[in-house]
Every structure is written in C-alpha cells, then in structure tokens.
Write an enzyme that holds these catalytic residues in place. Sequence first.
Site, PDB file in Angstrom:
ATOM      1  N   ARG A  69      -4.296   2.304  -7.291  1.00  0.00           N
ATOM      2  CA  ARG A  69      -3.764   1.081  -7.940  1.00  0.00           C
ATOM      3  C   ARG A  69      -4.744   0.645  -9.015  1.00  0.00           C
ATOM      4  O   ARG A  69      -5.922   1.011  -8.965  1.00  0.00           O
ATOM      5  CB  ARG A  69      -3.563  -0.016  -6.886  1.00  0.00           C
ATOM      6  CG  ARG A  69      -4.840  -0.560  -6.271  1.00  0.00           C
ATOM      7  CD  ARG A  69      -4.514  -1.614  -5.216  1.00  0.00           C
ATOM      8  NE  ARG A  69      -3.867  -1.017  -4.050  1.00  0.00           N
ATOM      9  CZ  ARG A  69      -4.536  -0.395  -3.074  1.00  0.00           C
ATOM     10  NH1 ARG A  69      -5.846  -0.278  -3.147  1.00  0.00           N
ATOM     11  NH2 ARG A  69      -3.901   0.126  -2.052  1.00  0.00           N
ATOM     12  N   TYR A 123     -14.133   7.376  11.028  1.00  0.00           N
ATOM     13  CA  TYR A 123     -14.749   7.551   9.701  1.00  0.00           C
ATOM     14  C   TYR A 123     -15.872   8.593   9.770  1.00  0.00           C
ATOM     15  O   TYR A 123     -15.924   9.514   8.965  1.00  0.00           O
ATOM     16  CB  TYR A 123     -15.287   6.206   9.251  1.00  0.00           C
ATOM     17  CG  TYR A 123     -16.094   6.201   7.980  1.00  0.00           C
ATOM     18  CD1 TYR A 123     -17.462   5.958   8.015  1.00  0.00           C
ATOM     19  CD2 TYR A 123     -15.479   6.386   6.749  1.00  0.00           C
ATOM     20  CE1 TYR A 123     -18.207   5.905   6.850  1.00  0.00           C
ATOM     21  CE2 TYR A 123     -16.223   6.343   5.580  1.00  0.00           C
ATOM     22  CZ  TYR A 123     -17.581   6.102   5.645  1.00  0.00           C
ATOM     23  OH  TYR A 123     -18.328   6.053   4.490  1.00  0.00           O
TER      24      TYR A 123
END
Length: 313
Positions: A34, A141
């Site tokens: 974005r 992660y």
Amino acid sequence: TILVIGACGQLGLELTEALRQRYGAAQVIAADVRPPQQPELLQGGPFELLDVLDRARLFTLVQQYRPRQIYHLVAMLSATAEKHPQLAWKLNMDGLLNVLDAAVEHQVAQVYWPSSIAVFGPDTPRDNTPQLTVMNPNTVYGISKLAGEQWCEWYHKKYGLDVRSLRYPGLIGYKSLPGGGTTDYAVDIYHKAVAGENFECFLQEDTELPMMYMPDALRATLDLMHAPAEQIKVRSSYNLSGMSFSPQEIAASIRRHVPDFAVSYRPDQRQQIADSWPNSIDDAQARQDWGWQPEFDLDKMTADMLAHLAVSV
Ligand code: VAH
C-alpha cells in the site's frame, strides 16, 4: 536500479532514503502493498504497488526494472505473527521464496534480506550469543526467520545467488514507526518523553534486549552489501550487535534530559517473546569478515533521538 520491497515499513522507509541519497532517487524503486502513510518520505523517487505474494506481478516488476539489487524487507513481526501464525508464515516464507526465485530467474546481482535475533530461542546461550549455536526459536516470526536464513544459504549454494543477511536486534529510529514488534517499546518511549507524557512499558523493567540505533543498522546493511563477495563467509545471516539495555536503563538515559519522565511497567504477552530472546549478541564474525563496528551507545542514541523528535513535534 535497486528495488526495495517493503519500502513503507520501519526499516524500508529509512533504507530507501539512504539508498536514494547514495545512488540517486530515480535509481531506487520503492515497492509496497500500500502507499506510504507519510507520502513525503517516499515522494523523491518511483513507487510501485506490489503484494510480494503476487508472484506474477513481482516477476513483471523485476523484468521491467532489471534491478541489480533487491532489498526484501517484508515481514510480519514477532507480536503480530503470534496472533496470525498461518498468515505470518505465508507472508514471511512465500514472500522470500518468490523474491529468491525472481532474483535467480532474472540474474539479479545481489539480494538483501533481514533476519533477526528472534532466530534464537529459550535454550540458546543468552549472553554474548554466538554466531553458531543452538537455535530452536519458539515464535512464529523466529521460526520463519530461521527457515528463511536456511533458504538463503540453499539458494546461494544451489544457484550462486549473492544473497546477504543480518540478524538485526531491535531497531530504533526517529523517522519511522515500527509495527507489531516486541522491541517497539524502545521507540514509543522517546515519543512519550518528548510529548511530556508518562510511558507505560509492556515489558518488565529488567528485560535486557539487544538493540541498535537506525543509523548504525543502515550503515551495517550498506557495508555488508558493498563488501567483496569473497569476504562474506556467512550465507545464513550475520549476528549484529549495537548495544543491549533494559526498559529501566533506557528510562534512566532519557531522564538525564527529561528529569521528571515517569515510566510504569505492565508486562503483556510480549514478555514471553522477549524472555525467549538473548540479552546480548556476539558479532565478532561480522567485525572480522567485513569490518563491522557500531557507533552509537544508549546515551548517544538518546541524545540524538530526543534532539530530532523535539524538532519534529
Ligand atoms: C520485533 N523489531 O520486535 C522486531 C525484531 C528483534 C526484534 O525482530 O519483532
């Protein structure tokens, strides 16, 4: 040209700016899923919308721009990844594999991909954690970053791809905000101090973690990428260390400038993540192979952070 994927993130914004300063804005294509919240930070040069999971679009952009370097910075960070494990694995893993394949397919000269101290786990030696040691990360992660390191090593061995990586500690800067990390408290605390507000810390006051000031992290990244290939002995990811501190130590450092700054401690689920990570890192291999040397310690960082944030407030 240089392609920066994930250019709107905490590291991406600053690395894009550093690369544009060094190579010229038009040479550095910023790409992210974005547009940036702060357009002024990326208005200097080309921007492309790119979801790194859209393999066809990625290959099209690489074919169009023929970058000699790709910096692939896209990842869902530690705290958020614990809440969305499957999405985190997909984004962090498939994103990296798409980039590695695009780089091999289009003969990209170099790829940079950040790893993290999150690749270490609860049974890793905690102080001065060595380059080679027991890993066993217990966060999504960390698992994705460790797997990523080993994919990078495999693509280097199998295809000769010049992919390089650094195990960043927590990164602290004043130009961009982190998102979803366990070390983000160390950025937020400065903003609160400058705003004259109290700070509530989501980690216990004595939680020591490896950290690094953004200027040091940027210099380390560019130095690593400029080193002659024969000097790069580690193709998983280099340990990298700037400093280590706890919340109470950074609060004390800030109080030298803001005497009445008040901090309270309310550990949340991120405490468990922080407790699985090292207290400090041994980065002797990086110093030996390509001359790494940090320049900022805690007090120097605090002075620089507060000076820059006070101006921007
Ligand atoms: C995180 N800032 O907190 C990242 C980093 C070592 C910490 O990987 O998840």
